[in-house]
Design a protein around this motif. Structure first.
Motif, PDB file in Angstrom:
ATOM      1  N   SER A   1       0.786  -1.011   0.080  1.00 46.19           N
ATOM      2  CA  SER A   1       0.005   0.007   0.024  1.00 46.19           C
ATOM      3  C   SER A   1       1.088   1.058  -0.091  1.00 46.19           C
ATOM      4  O   SER A   1       1.915   1.216   0.844  1.00 46.19           O
ATOM      5  N   TYR A   2       0.541   2.173  -1.012  1.00 51.06           N
ATOM      6  CA  TYR A   2       1.153   3.277  -0.924  1.00 51.06           C
ATOM      7  C   TYR A   2       0.101   4.520  -1.515  1.00 51.06           C
ATOM      8  O   TYR A   2      -0.016   4.648  -2.783  1.00 51.06           O
TER       9      TYR A   2
ATOM     10  N   ILE B   1       1.171  -4.542   3.524  1.00 53.13           N
ATOM     11  CA  ILE B   1       2.516  -3.646   3.813  1.00 53.13           C
ATOM     12  C   ILE B   1       2.343  -2.433   3.511  1.00 53.13           C
ATOM     13  O   ILE B   1       2.234  -2.045   2.334  1.00 53.13           O
ATOM     14  N   ASP B   2       2.099  -1.433   4.413  1.00 50.57           N
ATOM     15  CA  ASP B   2       2.190   0.003   4.003  1.00 50.57           C
ATOM     16  C   ASP B   2       3.449   0.428   3.793  1.00 50.57           C
ATOM     17  O   ASP B   2       4.150   0.670   4.881  1.00 50.57           O
TER      18      ASP B   2
ATOM     19  N   SER C   1      -3.537   6.548   4.644  1.00 47.68           N
ATOM     20  CA  SER C   1      -3.480   5.189   4.293  1.00 47.68           C
ATOM     21  C   SER C   1      -3.470   4.371   5.327  1.00 47.68           C
ATOM     22  O   SER C   1      -4.023   3.485   5.947  1.00 47.68           O
ATOM     23  N   ALA C   2      -2.384   4.652   6.466  1.00 48.32           N
ATOM     24  CA  ALA C   2      -1.983   3.960   7.453  1.00 48.32           C
ATOM     25  C   ALA C   2      -3.039   3.946   8.547  1.00 48.32           C
ATOM     26  O   ALA C   2      -3.551   2.959   9.287  1.00 48.32           O
ATOM     27  N   HIS C   3      -3.771   5.066   8.836  1.00 46.74           N
ATOM     28  CA  HIS C   3      -4.823   5.165   9.845  1.00 46.74           C
ATOM     29  C   HIS C   3      -6.009   4.259   9.368  1.00 46.74           C
ATOM     30  O   HIS C   3      -6.710   3.483   9.987  1.00 46.74           O
TER      31      HIS C   3
ATOM     32  N   PHE D   1      -6.418  -9.159   9.260  1.00 47.80           N
ATOM     33  CA  PHE D   1      -5.304  -9.323   8.455  1.00 47.80           C
ATOM     34  C   PHE D   1      -3.928  -9.138   8.837  1.00 47.80           C
ATOM     35  O   PHE D   1      -4.064  -8.187   9.804  1.00 47.80           O
ATOM     36  N   TYR D   2      -3.011  -9.535   8.369  1.00 47.52           N
ATOM     37  CA  TYR D   2      -1.539  -9.015   8.996  1.00 47.52           C
ATOM     38  C   TYR D   2      -1.149  -7.836   8.160  1.00 47.52           C
ATOM     39  O   TYR D   2      -1.534  -7.448   6.926  1.00 47.52           O
ATOM     40  N   LEU D   3      -0.898  -6.805   9.046  1.00 47.10           N
ATOM     41  CA  LEU D   3      -0.635  -5.490   8.573  1.00 47.10           C
ATOM     42  C   LEU D   3       0.786  -5.157   9.061  1.00 47.10           C
ATOM     43  O   LEU D   3       0.957  -5.257  10.614  1.00 47.10           O
ATOM     44  N   GLU D   4       1.634  -4.608   8.458  1.00 44.97           N
ATOM     45  CA  GLU D   4       2.994  -3.899   8.779  1.00 44.97           C
ATOM     46  C   GLU D   4       3.375  -2.743   8.240  1.00 44.97           C
ATOM     47  O   GLU D   4       2.867  -2.517   6.982  1.00 44.97           O
TER      48      GLU D   4
END
Length: 290
Positions: free
Chosen positions: A14-15, A41-42, A49-51, A62-65
């Protein structure tokens, strides 16, 4: 492992796609196929996006990094080498989305074609409001041994509609981080070793907007040259050369006339170029496009 319903890893880098990220995530978590893991992955987004991802992660688990920016290709390689646990892998861009039965249909196809290196589908182009605007160009030869057709530009693999066995990524060496055209160069590495299988249904939606890298045709053309240069020693290259160089002549005639002429001289001895539409399109651009 459940061999009847093997796990599928969905990987997303994600970007700065805060506007579209929810639609992308929900098209993954609501798949009709249940044995999936979603890895997001952000890559150092500077928008919201991160929020949004943190809230979605709480809801769907889900897995988030979150990490500093490393670039798309490096981020995908990191996830593929270190995080995935599935038998099959799908890459979902954070501004695109899928039909909800995409994974289910592709697993069934791959399980019945165990020697295939990838399964692909056609995709629709969509606008910023998720409205379909056009159809991705359909390949001429869709499955089986299609490496030569890909080299000649006569077939294509629509990026968002692909599933690949995890072991194939490992075997071909993942993405080449020196080439930003990540999917295109990977398809060559896979199809040089394996046949493809195909589902003739539009199961993915590719969003077209101002920040798409693919909007910069001249930059994409340079990256395409970098990819194909790696295959000049392949047995199929000499046959494909007139098609490749004629395509580049036609495109470079708009941007770099010296390079366009160089490619034209390379293939002047091939008689088939004189009946090809790209020959005349390139001449028109060479002399009348400034």
């Amino acid at each position: 492992m459940n061999t009847q319903h093997p796990k599928v890893s969905i990987v997303m880098s994600s970007y700065n796609h805060a506007t579209y990220i929810t639609e992308a995530i929900e098209s993954a978590v609501h798949q009709t196929y249940e044995n999936i893991e979603l890895i997001v992955i952000d890559d150092g987004s500077t928008d919201h996006s991160a929020h949004i991802l943190k809230e979605l992660q709480k809801k769907y688990g889900f897995y988030l990094e979150l990490r500093i920016n490393h670039g798309l290709v490096a981020t995908l390689n990191y996830a593929l080498k270190n995080l995935i646990k599935g038998k099959y892998v799908c890459i979902l861009d954070s501004d695109d989305y899928w039909a909800l039965d995409k994974v289910e249909k592709q697993v069934a196809k791959m399980e019945s074609n165990p020697h295939s290196g990838l399964c692909h589908t056609p995709v629709y182009f969509i606008d910023k409001n998720s409205q379909v605007t056009s159809d991705y160009n359909q390949p001429t030869k869709k499955e089986g041994d299609i490496f030569e057709e890909l080299l000649m530009g006569k077939t294509n693999i629509a990026d968002g509609g692909v599933m690949v066995p995890a072991t194939v990524y490992e075997e071909v060496g993942y993405y080449d981080e020196s080439i930003p055209l990540e999917d295109y160069q990977l398809w060559f590495k896979i199809l040089a070793k394996y046949p493809a299988c195909y589902i003739d249904e539009h199961l993915a939606y590719y969003r077209v907007h101002d920040s798409n890298t693919s909007n910069d045709e001249q930059k994409m053309l340079g990256w395409e040259e970098m990819v194909i240069a790696q295959w000049k020693e392949h047995p199929s290259f000499e046959k494909a050369k007139p098609e490749i160089y004629l395509r580049w002549f036609s495109k470079y005639a708009k941007y770099d006339k010296i390079k366009a002429i160089k490619y034209l001289f390379e293939i002047m001895g091939y008689r088939q170029i004189y009946t090809h539409k790209n020959f005349y399109k390139g001449l028109k651009r060479l002399f009348f496009y400034f």
